[in-house]
Write a protein that holds these residues in place. Structure first.
Motif, PDB file in Angstrom:
ATOM      1  N   ALA A 240      -3.989  -6.015  -4.058  1.00  0.00           N
ATOM      2  CA  ALA A 240      -3.529  -4.306  -3.639  1.00  0.00           C
ATOM      3  C   ALA A 240      -4.088  -3.650  -2.498  1.00  0.00           C
ATOM      4  O   ALA A 240      -5.395  -4.206  -1.885  1.00  0.00           O
ATOM      5  CB  ALA A 240      -3.635  -3.880  -5.015  1.00  0.00           C
ATOM      6  N   GLY A 241      -3.201  -3.208  -1.476  1.00  0.00           N
ATOM      7  CA  GLY A 241      -4.013  -2.564  -0.665  1.00  0.00           C
ATOM      8  C   GLY A 241      -3.435  -2.955   1.180  1.00  0.00           C
ATOM      9  O   GLY A 241      -4.223  -2.837   1.790  1.00  0.00           O
TER      10      GLY A 241
ATOM     11  N   ASN B 127      -2.380   3.244  -5.482  1.00  0.00           N
ATOM     12  CA  ASN B 127      -3.002   1.809  -6.116  1.00  0.00           C
ATOM     13  C   ASN B 127      -1.725   0.802  -6.733  1.00  0.00           C
ATOM     14  O   ASN B 127      -2.103   0.901  -8.027  1.00  0.00           O
ATOM     15  CB  ASN B 127      -3.757   2.315  -7.340  1.00  0.00           C
TER      16      ASN B 127
ATOM     17  N   TYR C 103       1.024  -1.186  -0.210  1.00  0.00           N
ATOM     18  CA  TYR C 103       0.299  -0.444  -0.102  1.00  0.00           C
ATOM     19  C   TYR C 103       0.672   1.218  -0.143  1.00  0.00           C
ATOM     20  O   TYR C 103       1.628   0.887   0.986  1.00  0.00           O
ATOM     21  CB  TYR C 103      -0.752  -0.240   1.182  1.00  0.00           C
TER      22      TYR C 103
ATOM     23  N   SER D 172      -0.516  -2.355  -6.990  1.00  0.00           N
ATOM     24  CA  SER D 172      -1.033  -4.300  -7.981  1.00  0.00           C
ATOM     25  C   SER D 172      -0.499  -5.119  -6.898  1.00  0.00           C
ATOM     26  O   SER D 172       0.089  -4.996  -6.375  1.00  0.00           O
ATOM     27  CB  SER D 172       0.144  -4.023  -9.360  1.00  0.00           C
TER      28      SER D 172
END
Length: 721
Positions: free
Chosen positions: A496-497, A471, A466, A473
């Motif tokens: 992602a994140g 954003n 993150y 991948s």
């Protein structure tokens, strides 16, 4: 009642005061004032309390920015959130705004606040200045000191004489409440963000000690690097990082070096804090003693204020990812600034004191930082609100990251003695570009210890995929090779994140693709990381794949020794052991609002003394659009410290008035303007909301969540309780 030491607080977050309905054990904090004063030591790894390593959570709250009748409840909320040490500025100009006239009454009563911290068994790190910043007028230094002509933040004898008088007054509030007395005051910080000669800081420390301060340790901010060091061991340097900064001169979305806070690095700070006024070009952390101190933080961004020229909008994931990265970079104390928002107190100066007003169009004297203040005037901040988008807001409201961060705090409390001695291995490059996405960001911390006669290496793997507003991948085909263990059995995708921590050879687990959260009475709780198949490999040889979360009612596995392992989802992980009062869903009640007056001619937005857009004055609000808010007739709502008025509006900025008196303000960033109804003057049932319209091409950064359509409007007003 059996006496307990502070050790129990630092090892077990006080958030674990559980109700019977949670099924958890009720854990009381220490009884400060006991006969035994717990021994506090430190080494290059961590704090050591009564011989045991701890990894505390420190949360900033400013006592003078909250009404005194709210202190006890708010300190308790911090404990429930997992905070184990409070950090607290003592703003000089809040207590000696007029020379020689000290005011320690009401919300300015430091002693009363410390007594409450003692009652709540909450240790305190006092940040006693003389310079604090904290977005206070002149950084907390009174106008009269600056006007005296002495050189502030220096060894000028006149300045030091003023500081000595301040420190003596602070000591009257602290006396009898120091750690050695069984009180809560554990440590104190001298000055703030100081980059000069260490001799100045040592003069402050000697002065404080001569007056009577006698504490287990002392601190300073580790940024920027001092021109000459303080002797080793005199003050532990504390560091920080933020996800964004209201102080940045740019009006671009992702300005500055804040992206560096989302990658694992050996450097304890990105150099982004206070970048509008501090020079980091020579910073190297090269002083020989730097790496011999434990890596602690005091300003890890729990949120961010909005300045007039830069309206930051923070996300819960910003604070959480930074915290995971800091732990994975070797930090053994997470200190959040702010953990609890607040409201500036009113100035003691009267409207007649025209020389004290920084803006020609102001009718009052205020204690907020602004460009035209005498010192530390690099930004325009709101007059009253200091909400900071913190885990606990200006009115004590629990924001989403209160719960999100809490699962980390449970982990630090229950596994801190395992984590603290572990050294860091950095597995990927440390210097990155903004949004760099060609590798997975991860590190691990490990240590070897003897277990049943055999050497065993334990580790925690820290993963962060993150970066704020970038954003990143999904990272496919991921396996980890740590301390001779390769896991999971088959490569997985890190979504992602994702920010998470995986254990290796800890708590009876050879490894797990789930996050350890807590350990209670033979029960171990793990969080199922969203999007990653849960694989649990136990030390006895058993491996479970694709395990589903069963919650707190049923274990997913019970070991031969009786240890039960529970797998819970992310929401449950952040709410484990909380009392029912912290879990209830608020009710919402619409409130009527009507427009009484259209806005007049828009003001000309000038560029201020520090080359950023200048905030409006009191007089500018004479031309604001005016809305009338008729409050609910139910008087019981006004007694509830949970009745929060929320105003969804669009505009440049807004102010709220009760009976013609300004009570709070807001720089629009897309979030609601909030106010706690219990703070209203008695019998108030009507409020006036003044909004200055949004203008075209304003020299201001607005986040993507803000509606920048020219004009103003109110879409919804409601009360939650």
């Amino acid at each position: 009642m059996m006496k307990r030491t502070i050790l129990s607080l630092l090892l077990l977050v006080a958030a674990l005061h559980t109700s019977a309905s949670t099924g958890g054990q009720s854990v009381s904090g220490p009884q400060l004032g006991s006969e035994k004063c717990p021994e506090v030591k430190w080494d290059r790894h961590s704090l050591i309390i009564d011989g045991r390593r701890v990894v505390p959570v420190m949360g900033e709250i400013h006592y003078s920015r909250l009404p005194e009748n709210e202190w006890a409840a708010e300190v308790r909320k911090m404990k429930e959130g997992g905070v184990t040490i409070i950090a607290n500025y003592v703003f000089w100009n809040h207590v000696e705004e007029q020379q020689g006239v000290f005011d320690w009454s009401g919300r300015r009563s430091l002693r009363r606040f410390l007594e409450i911290c003692k009652q709540e068994s909450m240790p305190v790190c006092l940040r006693i200045g003389p310079f604090c910043h904290g977005e206070a007028r002149n950084g907390g230094i009174p106008d009269w000191v600056i006007r005296s002509g002495c050189k502030t933040r220096s060894e000028d004898p006149r300045f030091l004489a003023y500081v000595e008088a301040l420190y003596r007054q602070i000591f009257t509030q602290v006396q009898g409440l120091q750690w050695k007395d069984g009180g809560p005051v554990l440590a104190c910080q001298f000055d703030n963000e100081y980059g000069g000669h260490g001799s100045y800081l040592m003069r402050l420390k000697r002065m404080a000690c001569d007056i009577g301060f006698d504490l287990p340790f002392y601190t300073r901010t580790g940024w920027p690097e001092l021109k000459t060091p303080t002797p080793f061991g005199e003050m532990i340097p504390l560091y920080g990082d933020y996800a964004d900064g209201f102080w940045d001169r740019s009006t671009r979305e992702t300005a500055g070096n804040y992206y560096k806070a989302f990658n694992f690095r050996s450097s304890p700070t990105s150099g982004a804090i206070g970048s509008e006024q501090l020079d980091y070009s020579q910073t190297s952390n090269s002083q020989p003693s730097t790496r011999q101190y434990p890596y602690f933080t005091c300003e890890l961004g729990g949120g961010m204020m909005t300045s007039y020229h830069r309206r930051c909008y923070l996300y819960p994931e910003d604070a959480y990812a930074m915290a995971v990265v800091k732990l994975g970079s070797g930090s053994n104390l997470l200190g959040y600034y702010m953990y609890h928002g607040g409201t500036n107190p009113e100035s003691k100066w009267t409207p007649a004191d025209t020389t004290m007003r920084p803006y020609k169009g102001d009718r009052q004297v205020y204690l907020n930082e602004c460009q035209r203040c005498l010192a530390t005037n690099h930004n325009d901040l709101p007059v009253f609100t200091y909400d900071f988008q913190a885990p606990l807001g200006e009115f004590g409201q629990r924001n989403p990251h209160y719960y999100l961060l809490r699962k980390l705090h449970l982990f630090m409390a229950d596994f801190g003695d395992v984590l603290a001695p572990m050294d860091v291995t950095f597995t990927c490059q440390q210097d990155i570009k903004k949004g760099q996405d060609d590798f997975l960001r991860w590190s691990y911390r490990s240590s070897t210890s003897a277990s049943e006669g055999e050497a065993r290496t334990s580790a925690f793997v820290f993963v962060n995929n993150y970066e704020r507003l970038q954003n990143l991948s999904p990272k496919k085909n991921t396996q980890f090779r740590v301390c001779g263990v390769t896991f999971p059995a088959k490569a997985v995708t890190i979504p992602a994140g994702t920010s998470c921590i995986f254990p290796v050879n800890v708590a009876g687990l050879r490894y797990a693709t789930a996050q350890l959260v807590a350990r209670r009475d033979g029960r171990i709780f793990l969080e199922q990381v969203k999007g990653i198949p849960t694989e649990l490999a136990f030390s006895g040889g058993k491996t479970l794949k694709n395990v589903k979360a069963l919650g707190t009612d049923k274990p997913v596995f019970t070991a031969k020794d009786g240890t039960a392992y529970y797998l819970v989802d992310s929401e449950t992980a952040g709410r484990l052991f909380l009392p029912d009062s912290a879990l209830s869903s608020p009710k919402e009640q619409r409130v009527p609002v009507r427009k009484e007056r259209e806005a007049g001619k828009p003001r000309t937005i000038g560029i201020g003394a520090r080359n950023v857009a200048e905030q409006p004055t009191d007089a500018d609000f004479d031309n604001a659009a005016v809305y009338i808010i008729d409050l609910p007739a139910d008087s019981s709502l006004f007694a509830l410290h949970s009745s929060l008025l929320q105003i969804d509006y669009r505009g440049d900025c807004a102010r709220l008035y009760a009976d013609g008196r300004l009570i709070d303000d807001n720089f629009y960033n897309g979030r609601p303007f909030c106010f706690g109804l219990w703070r209203l003057p008695a019998h108030t049932r009507r409020l006036e909301l003044r909004i200055l319209p949004m203008q075209e091409n304003m020299p201001v950064y607005f986040p993507r969540e803000a509606d920048t359509t020219p004009g103003e409007s109110v879409s919804k007003v409601f009360v939650t309780h």
